[in-house]
Motif scaffolding. Structure first.
Motif, PDB file in Angstrom:
ATOM      1  N   GLY A   1       0.812  -1.208   0.000  1.00  0.00           N
ATOM      2  CA  GLY A   1       0.000   0.000   0.000  1.00  0.00           C
ATOM      3  C   GLY A   1       0.845   1.257   0.000  1.00  0.00           C
ATOM      4  N   ALA A   2       1.793   1.330   0.930  1.00  0.00           N
ATOM      5  CA  ALA A   2       2.646   2.514   1.023  1.00  0.00           C
ATOM      6  C   ALA A   2       3.493   2.687  -0.237  1.00  0.00           C
ATOM      7  N   ASN A   3       4.019   1.600  -0.777  1.00  0.00           N
ATOM      8  CA  ASN A   3       4.807   1.695  -2.013  1.00  0.00           C
ATOM      9  C   ASN A   3       3.974   2.308  -3.139  1.00  0.00           C
ATOM     10  N   GLN A   4       2.736   1.850  -3.260  1.00  0.00           N
ATOM     11  CA  GLN A   4       1.890   2.347  -4.348  1.00  0.00           C
ATOM     12  C   GLN A   4       1.527   3.811  -4.133  1.00  0.00           C
ATOM     13  N   ALA A   5       1.322   4.210  -2.874  1.00  0.00           N
ATOM     14  CA  ALA A   5       1.055   5.623  -2.591  1.00  0.00           C
ATOM     15  C   ALA A   5       2.259   6.486  -2.946  1.00  0.00           C
ATOM     16  N   VAL A   6       3.456   6.024  -2.592  1.00  0.00           N
ATOM     17  CA  VAL A   6       4.675   6.765  -2.932  1.00  0.00           C
ATOM     18  C   VAL A   6       4.825   6.866  -4.448  1.00  0.00           C
ATOM     19  N   ALA A   7       4.535   5.770  -5.152  1.00  0.00           N
ATOM     20  CA  ALA A   7       4.646   5.797  -6.609  1.00  0.00           C
ATOM     21  C   ALA A   7       3.672   6.808  -7.212  1.00  0.00           C
ATOM     22  N   VAL A   8       2.435   6.836  -6.732  1.00  0.00           N
ATOM     23  CA  VAL A   8       1.479   7.830  -7.234  1.00  0.00           C
ATOM     24  C   VAL A   8       2.027   9.243  -7.016  1.00  0.00           C
ATOM     25  N   ALA A   9       2.519   9.505  -5.798  1.00  0.00           N
ATOM     26  CA  ALA A   9       3.002  10.852  -5.462  1.00  0.00           C
ATOM     27  C   ALA A   9       4.195  11.257  -6.317  1.00  0.00           C
ATOM     28  N   ARG A  10       5.165  10.345  -6.447  1.00  0.00           N
ATOM     29  CA  ARG A  10       6.375  10.695  -7.206  1.00  0.00           C
ATOM     30  C   ARG A  10       6.097  10.829  -8.697  1.00  0.00           C
ATOM     31  N   LEU A  11       5.062  10.166  -9.167  1.00  0.00           N
ATOM     32  CA  LEU A  11       4.795  10.119 -10.606  1.00  0.00           C
ATOM     33  C   LEU A  11       3.671  11.060 -11.013  1.00  0.00           C
ATOM     34  N   GLY A  12       3.412  12.067 -10.175  1.00  0.00           N
ATOM     35  CA  GLY A  12       2.574  13.180 -10.612  1.00  0.00           C
ATOM     36  C   GLY A  12       1.148  13.185 -10.126  1.00  0.00           C
ATOM     37  N   GLY A  13       0.767  12.275  -9.221  1.00  0.00           N
ATOM     38  CA  GLY A  13      -0.602  12.242  -8.718  1.00  0.00           C
ATOM     39  C   GLY A  13      -0.700  12.812  -7.316  1.00  0.00           C
ATOM     40  N   SER A  14      -1.908  13.273  -6.943  1.00  0.00           N
ATOM     41  CA  SER A  14      -2.159  13.669  -5.548  1.00  0.00           C
ATOM     42  C   SER A  14      -2.823  12.484  -4.864  1.00  0.00           C
ATOM     43  N   VAL A  15      -2.314  12.115  -3.663  1.00  0.00           N
ATOM     44  CA  VAL A  15      -2.691  10.828  -3.082  1.00  0.00           C
ATOM     45  C   VAL A  15      -2.826  10.920  -1.568  1.00  0.00           C
ATOM     46  N   ALA A  16      -3.805  10.170  -1.044  1.00  0.00           N
ATOM     47  CA  ALA A  16      -3.972   9.986   0.395  1.00  0.00           C
ATOM     48  C   ALA A  16      -3.854   8.502   0.697  1.00  0.00           C
ATOM     49  N   MET A  17      -3.344   8.186   1.879  1.00  0.00           N
ATOM     50  CA  MET A  17      -3.152   6.797   2.311  1.00  0.00           C
ATOM     51  C   MET A  17      -4.061   6.512   3.499  1.00  0.00           C
ATOM     52  N   ILE A  18      -4.763   5.363   3.448  1.00  0.00           N
ATOM     53  CA  ILE A  18      -5.523   4.875   4.593  1.00  0.00           C
ATOM     54  C   ILE A  18      -4.884   3.565   5.037  1.00  0.00           C
ATOM     55  N   GLY A  19      -4.374   3.526   6.275  1.00  0.00           N
ATOM     56  CA  GLY A  19      -3.717   2.321   6.776  1.00  0.00           C
ATOM     57  C   GLY A  19      -3.360   2.494   8.238  1.00  0.00           C
ATOM     58  N   ASN A  20      -2.677   1.501   8.775  1.00  0.00           N
ATOM     59  CA  ASN A  20      -2.300   1.492  10.189  1.00  0.00           C
ATOM     60  C   ASN A  20      -0.807   1.242  10.366  1.00  0.00           C
ATOM     61  N   VAL A  21      -0.247   1.855  11.404  1.00  0.00           N
ATOM     62  CA  VAL A  21       1.089   1.505  11.880  1.00  0.00           C
ATOM     63  C   VAL A  21       0.986   1.208  13.378  1.00  0.00           C
ATOM     64  N   GLY A  22       2.049   0.644  13.953  1.00  0.00           N
ATOM     65  CA  GLY A  22       2.084   0.390  15.380  1.00  0.00           C
ATOM     66  C   GLY A  22       2.631   1.581  16.140  1.00  0.00           C
ATOM     67  N   ASP A  23       2.585   1.481  17.473  1.00  0.00           N
ATOM     68  CA  ASP A  23       3.092   2.595  18.296  1.00  0.00           C
ATOM     69  C   ASP A  23       4.564   2.364  18.609  1.00  0.00           C
ATOM     70  N   ASP A  24       5.365   2.302  17.553  1.00  0.00           N
ATOM     71  CA  ASP A  24       6.803   2.061  17.702  1.00  0.00           C
ATOM     72  C   ASP A  24       7.574   3.001  16.786  1.00  0.00           C
ATOM     73  N   ALA A  25       8.901   2.917  16.871  1.00  0.00           N
ATOM     74  CA  ALA A  25       9.741   3.814  16.062  1.00  0.00           C
ATOM     75  C   ALA A  25       9.535   3.579  14.569  1.00  0.00           C
TER      76      ALA A  25
END
Length: 302
Positions: free
Chosen positions: A42-66
């Motif tokens: 998911g994050a890879n695809q969001a980064v690809a959209v952003a770097r390749l000229g699209g405006s993008v939002a990500m919906i997902g979860n991370v843990g409470d860690d570094a």
């Protein structure tokens, strides 16, 4: 400004160890190097959209860690809307433990962490993002009920829906297909979805036709060095792959998906968008790592 593309999916930290060979059971092996790289389909695809000229939002979860802080920051620096990247208390972020040998063969253990806690309710909290988008992208690294809910909701809202069925281990639920505009598997995923062997253009076309018959709108089968096959009810079109010397194929599929979506969001036609995604993916395989390998728009313009 509202994001034109919303990615609902996974965020992982890739922990990569390189060694001369993969260790045997019970063996301790001296390695050559270690590094951490932000990843997750998911994050890879969001980064690809952003770097390749699209405006993008990500919906997902991370843990409470570094790692969670680092994963959110990696998206933030790309200009991605991270308001819907939520922190889950008491769990780790998703991680992929990867050992790579001298021949570039790897062994991977994935711990879902926060990704496994992405529920339909947690996506619904950010329904305004889905409503404002033009394109919604999903993969299979978060719980399947969440993918099912997101596909159905995006269809209900009249959005363009892209499903990258990765990692696919078997057929998709029958009711999903009617919600999907573009189903984009690679060879092994197309085989898992249909039970048909996929080794070349002809067998990829047969698998794609099976997926169309099940109800998918259009199918793009990515074939690595053999290019991509675009199959619709009107017929098929083959897109040859740019010729490059591959160093690391990590995130090549994600780069293609993100590039394709970014191009569609900027008004390109389907064929043009597929060719653009291929050029971006071809550049990515000449570089190491997941997100570090994804190119920028200026590098991919013809």
């Amino acid at each position: 400004m509202h994001a034109k593309v919303v990615v609902v999916g996974s965020l992982n930290m890739d922990l990569v160890a390189r060694a001369e060979r993969l260790p045997r059971g019970g063996e301790t092996l001296a390695g050559d190097s270690f590094f951490t790289v932000p990843g997750g389909k998911g994050a890879n695809q969001a980064v690809a959209v952003a770097r390749l000229g699209g405006s993008v939002a990500m919906i997902g979860n991370v843990g409470d860690d570094a790692y969670g802080q680092q994963l959110r920051q990696a998206l933030h620096v790309e200009g991605i809307d991270c308001q819907a990247v939520s922190v889950c208390d008491g769990v780790s972020s998703g991680v992929a433990l990867i050992v790579v040998d001298a021949a570039s063969q790897n062994a991977i253990v994935i711990i879902p962490g926060g990704n496994g806690l992405l529920t339909p309710e947690s996506v619904e909290r950010f329904d305004a993002l889905l409503q404002a988008a033009d394109i919604v992208i999903c993969q299979l690294e978060v719980p399947l009920p969440t993918v099912a809910w997101t596909l159905a909701r995006a269809r209900e809202l009249g959005k363009t829906v892209i499903l990258n069925p990765a990692p696919a281990t078997g057929p998709l639920p029958a009711e999903w297909f009617a919600h999907i505009d573009y189903l984009a598997p690679n060879e092994s995923e197309a085989e898992a979805l249909t039970g048909l062997p996929v080794t070349d253009k002809a067998s990829a076309e047969r698998a794609a036709e099976r997926l169309l018959a099940l109800g998918a709108g259009k199918v793009i089968v990515t074939l690595g060095a053999q290019g991509a096959l675009f199959v619709t009810a009107q017929g098929s079109q083959h897109f040859p792959a740019p010729q490059v010397k591959a160093l690391d194929t990590t995130a090549a599929g994600d780069t293609f998906i993100g590039g394709f979506a970014a191009a569609l969001s900027r008004g390109m036609g389907e064929g043009e968008a597929i060719a653009f995604g291929q050029r971006a993916a071809a550049l990515s395989v000449t570089r190491a790592g997941a997100q570090p390998s994804i190119p920028y728009l200026a590098e991919v313009q013809p």
